[in-house]
Scaffold this motif. Sequence first.
Motif, mmCIF file in Angstrom:
data_model
loop_
_atom_site.group_PDB
_atom_site.id
_atom_site.type_symbol
_atom_site.label_atom_id
_atom_site.label_comp_id
_atom_site.label_asym_id
_atom_site.label_seq_id
_atom_site.Cartn_x
_atom_site.Cartn_y
_atom_site.Cartn_z
ATOM 1 N N SER A 126 -4.787 44.712 21.994
ATOM 2 C CA SER A 126 -3.924 43.528 21.922
ATOM 3 C C SER A 126 -4.609 42.278 22.485
ATOM 4 O O SER A 126 -4.194 41.156 22.177
ATOM 5 N N TYR B 270 -7.778 48.718 33.051
ATOM 6 C CA TYR B 270 -8.264 48.793 34.439
ATOM 7 C C TYR B 270 -9.616 49.510 34.528
ATOM 8 O O TYR B 270 -10.538 49.041 35.199
ATOM 9 N N ASN C 254 -10.005 55.711 42.550
ATOM 10 C CA ASN C 254 -9.722 56.262 41.207
ATOM 11 C C ASN C 254 -10.427 55.478 40.111
ATOM 12 O O ASN C 254 -10.759 56.026 39.055
HETATM 13 N N1 LIG Z 1 -6.889 54.192 35.549
HETATM 14 C C1 LIG Z 1 -7.550 55.205 36.089
HETATM 15 O O1 LIG Z 1 -7.591 55.371 37.328
HETATM 16 C C2 LIG Z 1 -8.264 56.186 35.230
HETATM 17 C C3 LIG Z 1 -8.214 56.152 33.859
HETATM 18 N N2 LIG Z 1 -8.867 57.097 33.124
HETATM 19 C C4 LIG Z 1 -8.789 57.088 31.669
HETATM 20 O O2 LIG Z 1 -9.402 55.932 31.130
HETATM 21 C C5 LIG Z 1 -8.721 55.541 29.947
HETATM 22 C C6 LIG Z 1 -8.258 54.094 30.134
HETATM 23 O O3 LIG Z 1 -7.356 54.057 31.222
HETATM 24 P P1 LIG Z 1 -6.858 52.698 31.878
HETATM 25 O O4 LIG Z 1 -7.961 51.704 31.927
HETATM 26 O O5 LIG Z 1 -6.181 53.076 33.120
HETATM 27 O O6 LIG Z 1 -5.786 52.235 30.790
HETATM 28 P P2 LIG Z 1 -5.230 50.767 30.489
HETATM 29 O O7 LIG Z 1 -3.867 50.950 29.943
HETATM 30 O O8 LIG Z 1 -5.414 49.898 31.679
HETATM 31 O O9 LIG Z 1 -6.196 50.236 29.322
HETATM 32 C C7 LIG Z 1 -6.136 50.794 28.034
HETATM 33 C C8 LIG Z 1 -7.171 50.148 27.128
HETATM 34 O O10 LIG Z 1 -7.020 50.690 25.811
HETATM 35 C C9 LIG Z 1 -6.661 49.654 24.894
HETATM 36 N N3 LIG Z 1 -5.663 50.153 23.942
HETATM 37 C C10 LIG Z 1 -4.330 50.316 24.152
HETATM 38 N N4 LIG Z 1 -3.744 50.832 23.041
HETATM 39 C C11 LIG Z 1 -4.734 51.003 22.126
HETATM 40 C C12 LIG Z 1 -4.767 51.490 20.796
HETATM 41 N N5 LIG Z 1 -3.673 51.922 20.174
HETATM 42 N N6 LIG Z 1 -5.964 51.512 20.147
HETATM 43 C C13 LIG Z 1 -7.080 51.084 20.761
HETATM 44 N N7 LIG Z 1 -7.115 50.607 22.026
HETATM 45 C C14 LIG Z 1 -5.957 50.580 22.707
HETATM 46 C C15 LIG Z 1 -6.146 48.523 25.733
HETATM 47 O O11 LIG Z 1 -6.358 47.305 25.032
HETATM 48 P P3 LIG Z 1 -5.383 46.005 25.182
HETATM 49 O O12 LIG Z 1 -5.127 45.848 26.658
HETATM 50 O O13 LIG Z 1 -6.206 44.905 24.645
HETATM 51 O O14 LIG Z 1 -4.157 46.289 24.394
HETATM 52 C C16 LIG Z 1 -7.015 48.645 26.990
HETATM 53 O O15 LIG Z 1 -8.261 48.067 26.767
HETATM 54 C C17 LIG Z 1 -7.565 56.534 29.751
HETATM 55 O O16 LIG Z 1 -7.961 57.553 28.885
HETATM 56 C C18 LIG Z 1 -7.347 57.055 31.142
HETATM 57 O O17 LIG Z 1 -6.765 58.302 31.138
HETATM 58 C C19 LIG Z 1 -9.636 58.037 33.702
HETATM 59 C C20 LIG Z 1 -9.730 58.122 35.057
HETATM 60 C C21 LIG Z 1 -9.010 57.221 35.925
#
Ligand SMILES: NC(=O)C1=CN([C@@H]2O[C@H](COP(=O)(O)OP(=O)(O)OC[C@H]3O[C@@H](n4cnc5c(N)ncnc54)[C@H](OP(=O)(O)O)[C@@H]3O)[C@@H](O)[C@H]2O)C=CC1
Length: 333
Positions: A37, A13, A301
């Motif tokens: 993934s 997201y 957010n």
């Molecule tokens: N959502 C929010 O409102 C906010 C999020 N954040 C931070 O931003 C970061 C991302 O959050 P968010 O976008 O919500 O998370 P999501 O779960 O939506 O996305 C996670 C991302 O990381 C990838 N991913 C998952 N597992 C692994 C792994 N083992 N190794 C490498 N890549 C991986 C996923 O890839 P794939 O889908 O291809 O598996 C995807 O691109 C986090 O650290 C979160 O705390 C910070 C502020 C606000």
Amino acid sequence: MGIRVAVAGASGYAGGELLRLLAGHPDFDLVAATAHSHAGQPVSAVHPQLTGLGLTFTATGPAALADADLVFLALPHGRSAALAAELPDSVKVVDLGADHRLADPDAWARYYDGPHAGTWTYGLPELPGQRAAVAAADRVAAAGCYAATVTLALAPLIAAGVAAADDVVVVAASGTSGAGRTAKAHLLGSEVMGDLSPYKVGAHQHVPEIKQATGATGLSFTPVLAPMPRGILATVTARPTGPVDPREVLAAAYADAPFVRLLPAGQWPHTAATLGSNACHLQATVDLDTGRLIVVSALDNLGKGAAGQAVQCANLMTGLPETTGLSPYGVAP
Ligand SMILES: NC(=O)C1=CN([C@@H]2O[C@H](COP(=O)(O)OP(=O)(O)OC[C@H]3O[C@@H](n4cnc5c(N)ncnc54)[C@H](OP(=O)(O)O)[C@@H]3O)[C@@H](O)[C@H]2O)C=CC1
Ligand SMILES: CC(=O)N[C@@H](CCC(=O)OP(=O)(O)O)C(=O)O
């Protein structure tokens, strides 16, 4: 040729919102979008709102990011630190995750798993001195979503000495995108719709971050999951140290901040007014009954709470005006 940027974790997201902002940024050229993934899939298959972007997710790793001058990390906790350690010093990095936000290893150990990865410059440019610190940094840890919402409301009151640092109470509601895109039963529509539910009560991981950023010494924080895709609304109350108009303190603190808006007296922040923007809306008053200071804060957010914040920091780090490619105006209704 602009400044070459890449997004690691672009299928999530926060990563998706980064891609949207970067596609409209006049000085950043998006050279790579990586996923885990979803590697190998077209971006539009995961983010249909970005149809036409013409990019395909590559597998997250240093090789996929090698052409970038600046890398955004939007990865799960722990993964950011591991990847950042593999990137050359010449590459600037903005981490949207928590791995490098906390200075105190004990605070990290209390709220997170895994080893403390060390501390980077904190990415919340509106804090005193922080705009210059971010501009001078090569590694920035962007503020967390709740932490940004609460800190923008609270920090000026503690800094001005008008709120007691040891007596702060916060209740904040977040949309479900705050929990990321990974499928979890408690985030199903049938669980969330028509429901408001508190979680991590008295034990949320943003407590030490908010204390570090604001100087609060006693903070009770209750997060609430709300039936909406995005947005955070925080109600912050604190004991005053004497008679004060909190609006005057906030107005002075944010006089030169392009994205923090103190609303006209009597108008209260609400999440819908900030959606799609990099704005944080504030309003404050004194509780008629208890005399406590009340500040209400709203932001998106995924905007000022994540991707917008990260782009604002990246602008500063690359010598651009901090507003480049960002809007203080939301999408409504
Ligand atoms: N959502 C929010 O409102 C906010 C999020 N954040 C931070 O931003 C970061 C991302 O959050 P968010 O976008 O919500 O998370 P999501 O779960 O939506 O996305 C996670 C991302 O990381 C990838 N991913 C998952 N597992 C692994 C792994 N083992 N190794 C490498 N890549 C991986 C996923 O890839 P794939 O889908 O291809 O598996 C995807 O691109 C986090 O650290 C979160 O705390 C910070 C502020 C606000
Ligand atoms: C609704 C929901 O579950 N929200 C998440 C926000 C976590 C997050 O985004 O973490 P950072 O901002 O620290 O990166 C939570 O409360 O844990």
